[in-house]
Design a protein around this motif. Structure first.
Motif, PDB file in Angstrom:
ATOM      1  N   ILE A  49      12.257  50.607  89.016  1.00  0.00           N
ATOM      2  CA  ILE A  49      13.303  51.629  88.916  1.00  0.00           C
ATOM      3  C   ILE A  49      12.683  52.991  89.222  1.00  0.00           C
ATOM      4  CG2 ILE A  49      14.904  52.802  87.345  1.00  0.00           C
ATOM      5  CD1 ILE A  49      15.141  50.123  85.843  1.00  0.00           C
ATOM      6  N   SER A  50      11.488  53.208  88.659  1.00  0.00           N
ATOM      7  CA  SER A  50      10.708  54.423  88.918  1.00  0.00           C
ATOM      8  C   SER A  50       9.245  54.063  88.673  1.00  0.00           C
ATOM      9  CB  SER A  50      11.148  55.568  87.997  1.00  0.00           C
ATOM     10  OG  SER A  50      10.747  55.312  86.663  1.00  0.00           O
ATOM     11  N   ASP A  51       8.353  55.036  88.758  1.00  0.00           N
ATOM     12  CA  ASP A  51       6.935  54.762  88.514  1.00  0.00           C
ATOM     13  C   ASP A  51       6.671  54.273  87.090  1.00  0.00           C
ATOM     14  OD1 ASP A  51       6.311  55.445  91.079  1.00  0.00           O
ATOM     15  OD2 ASP A  51       5.570  57.462  90.591  1.00  0.00           O
ATOM     16  N   SER A  52       7.585  54.575  86.177  1.00  0.00           N
ATOM     17  CA  SER A  52       7.353  54.211  84.773  1.00  0.00           C
ATOM     18  C   SER A  52       8.514  53.424  84.154  1.00  0.00           C
ATOM     19  CB  SER A  52       7.092  55.474  83.950  1.00  0.00           C
ATOM     20  OG  SER A  52       8.213  56.333  84.027  1.00  0.00           O
ATOM     21  N   ARG A  53       9.360  52.839  85.000  1.00  0.00           N
ATOM     22  CA  ARG A  53      10.479  52.033  84.486  1.00  0.00           C
ATOM     23  C   ARG A  53      10.671  50.799  85.361  1.00  0.00           C
ATOM     24  NH1 ARG A  53      15.812  54.557  83.169  1.00  0.00           N
ATOM     25  NH2 ARG A  53      15.785  53.044  81.500  1.00  0.00           N
ATOM     26  N   THR A  54      10.874  49.654  84.686  1.00  0.00           N
ATOM     27  CA  THR A  54      11.014  48.375  85.370  1.00  0.00           C
ATOM     28  C   THR A  54      12.222  47.628  84.813  1.00  0.00           C
ATOM     29  OG1 THR A  54       8.617  48.220  85.669  1.00  0.00           O
ATOM     30  CG2 THR A  54       9.860  46.156  85.803  1.00  0.00           C
ATOM     31  N   ARG A  55      13.041  47.088  85.705  1.00  0.00           N
ATOM     32  CA  ARG A  55      14.128  46.197  85.286  1.00  0.00           C
ATOM     33  C   ARG A  55      13.562  44.780  85.254  1.00  0.00           C
ATOM     34  NH1 ARG A  55      17.818  47.721  88.367  1.00  0.00           N
ATOM     35  NH2 ARG A  55      18.997  48.870  86.822  1.00  0.00           N
ATOM     36  N   PHE A  56      13.653  44.134  84.086  1.00  0.00           N
ATOM     37  CA  PHE A  56      13.149  42.785  83.847  1.00  0.00           C
ATOM     38  C   PHE A  56      14.379  41.894  83.702  1.00  0.00           C
ATOM     39  CE2 PHE A  56      11.050  40.300  80.067  1.00  0.00           C
ATOM     40  CZ  PHE A  56      10.889  39.165  80.844  1.00  0.00           C
ATOM     41  N   THR A  57      14.537  40.935  84.625  1.00  0.00           N
ATOM     42  CA  THR A  57      15.713  40.069  84.643  1.00  0.00           C
ATOM     43  C   THR A  57      15.285  38.610  84.614  1.00  0.00           C
ATOM     44  OG1 THR A  57      16.894  41.694  85.993  1.00  0.00           O
ATOM     45  CG2 THR A  57      17.800  39.463  85.957  1.00  0.00           C
ATOM     46  N   SER A  58      16.018  37.827  83.841  1.00  0.00           N
ATOM     47  CA  SER A  58      15.762  36.393  83.757  1.00  0.00           C
ATOM     48  C   SER A  58      17.065  35.655  84.023  1.00  0.00           C
ATOM     49  CB  SER A  58      15.222  36.031  82.370  1.00  0.00           C
ATOM     50  OG  SER A  58      15.009  34.641  82.287  1.00  0.00           O
ATOM     51  N   GLU A  59      17.059  34.825  85.046  1.00  0.00           N
ATOM     52  CA  GLU A  59      18.219  33.999  85.384  1.00  0.00           C
ATOM     53  C   GLU A  59      17.870  32.555  85.041  1.00  0.00           C
ATOM     54  OE1 GLU A  59      20.347  32.588  89.472  1.00  0.00           O
ATOM     55  OE2 GLU A  59      19.929  34.738  89.266  1.00  0.00           O
ATOM     56  N   VAL A  60      18.625  31.973  84.129  1.00  0.00           N
ATOM     57  CA  VAL A  60      18.336  30.630  83.637  1.00  0.00           C
ATOM     58  C   VAL A  60      19.492  29.699  83.980  1.00  0.00           C
ATOM     59  CG1 VAL A  60      17.821  29.244  81.579  1.00  0.00           C
ATOM     60  CG2 VAL A  60      16.975  31.600  81.738  1.00  0.00           C
ATOM     61  N   GLU A  61      19.144  28.525  84.504  1.00  0.00           N
ATOM     62  CA  GLU A  61      20.164  27.523  84.786  1.00  0.00           C
ATOM     63  C   GLU A  61      19.706  26.175  84.228  1.00  0.00           C
ATOM     64  OE1 GLU A  61      22.895  25.647  88.345  1.00  0.00           O
ATOM     65  OE2 GLU A  61      21.255  26.980  88.889  1.00  0.00           O
TER      66      GLU A  61
ATOM     67  N   ILE B 196      22.338  35.088  82.754  1.00  0.00           N
ATOM     68  CA  ILE B 196      21.363  36.102  83.159  1.00  0.00           C
ATOM     69  C   ILE B 196      21.153  37.064  81.993  1.00  0.00           C
ATOM     70  CG2 ILE B 196      20.886  38.027  84.733  1.00  0.00           C
ATOM     71  CD1 ILE B 196      22.585  36.560  86.829  1.00  0.00           C
ATOM     72  N   CYS B 197      19.894  37.369  81.717  1.00  0.00           N
ATOM     73  CA  CYS B 197      19.532  38.370  80.706  1.00  0.00           C
ATOM     74  C   CYS B 197      18.728  39.463  81.402  1.00  0.00           C
ATOM     75  CB  CYS B 197      18.668  37.751  79.604  1.00  0.00           C
ATOM     76  SG  CYS B 197      19.475  36.439  78.675  1.00  0.00           S
ATOM     77  N   THR B 198      18.828  40.673  80.882  1.00  0.00           N
ATOM     78  CA  THR B 198      18.080  41.771  81.498  1.00  0.00           C
ATOM     79  C   THR B 198      17.730  42.819  80.448  1.00  0.00           C
ATOM     80  OG1 THR B 198      18.039  43.285  83.378  1.00  0.00           O
ATOM     81  CG2 THR B 198      20.110  43.114  82.184  1.00  0.00           C
ATOM     82  N   THR B 199      16.679  43.551  80.721  1.00  0.00           N
ATOM     83  CA  THR B 199      16.288  44.690  79.897  1.00  0.00           C
ATOM     84  C   THR B 199      15.492  45.652  80.774  1.00  0.00           C
ATOM     85  OG1 THR B 199      15.349  45.356  77.771  1.00  0.00           O
ATOM     86  CG2 THR B 199      14.094  43.746  79.017  1.00  0.00           C
ATOM     87  N   ILE B 200      15.428  46.896  80.339  1.00  0.00           N
ATOM     88  CA  ILE B 200      14.638  47.912  81.042  1.00  0.00           C
ATOM     89  C   ILE B 200      13.383  48.171  80.216  1.00  0.00           C
ATOM     90  CG2 ILE B 200      14.573  50.291  81.916  1.00  0.00           C
ATOM     91  CD1 ILE B 200      16.675  48.474  83.320  1.00  0.00           C
ATOM     92  N   ILE B 201      12.232  48.136  80.881  1.00  0.00           N
ATOM     93  CA  ILE B 201      10.953  48.365  80.209  1.00  0.00           C
ATOM     94  C   ILE B 201      10.379  49.676  80.721  1.00  0.00           C
ATOM     95  CG2 ILE B 201       8.615  47.468  79.877  1.00  0.00           C
ATOM     96  CD1 ILE B 201       9.842  44.677  80.088  1.00  0.00           C
TER      97      ILE B 201
END
Length: 149
Positions: A96-108, A4-9
């Motif tokens: 997360i808020s009106d101006s923040r998004t958690r972007f997650t990628s789960e790869v198998e 799993i990879c993640t970042t906050i945009i």
């Protein structure tokens, strides 16, 4: 192999997803991206298939993407098939808020065909995750740099 990879945009979910699905910008955040071509079905619809070409050095990788589910702006799941391997990727966008998004990628990775791909998966499994995280970080940089009118 699963990771799993993640970042906050620092953008709203709506803007983040709009940019992430815009094929005209794929080459701005995916190293080596050359093209995507719809082969069957309606673009982004469950069951649709597309051919993706990615250049890695002198080689070109051809992937067939099949949409398994598409519940964007929340989640999209797709199967990616290559002559040497197959994997599913579940991508999620969480407000997360009106101006923040958690972007997650789960790869198998579900299948490796041939001795060399199997060996690479065993010896260099971190390489796969590193590439996924790199594209996510590049997307973050691209998305946060877009000027909205």
């Amino acid at each position: 192999m699963k990771y799993i990879c993640t970042t906050i945009i620092n953008l709203s979910v709506e803007k983040t997803v709009r940019l992430w699905t815009d094929e005209d910008h794929f080459d701005e955040w995916q190293d080596g991206f050359e093209s995507i071509e719809l082969l069957d079905g309606e673009k982004h619809a469950v069951g649709s298939k597309s051919k993706i070409i990615i250049k890695q050095g002198k080689r070109k990788l051809e992937l067939i993407e099949t949409i398994i589910s598409n519940n964007l702006p929340t989640e999209k799941k797709a199967l990616y098939e290559h002559i040497h391997m197959s994997n599913t990727q579940t991508t999620r966008f969480e407000r997360i808020s009106d101006s923040r998004t958690r972007f997650t990628s789960e790869v198998e990775y579900t299948k490796f065909n041939g001795f060399m791909p199997k060996l690479m998966a065993k010896l260099f499994s971190g390489m796969f995750q590193k590439q996924s995280q790199k594209w996510m970080d590049q997307f973050k940089e691209f998305a946060e740099g877009v000027q909205w009118s």
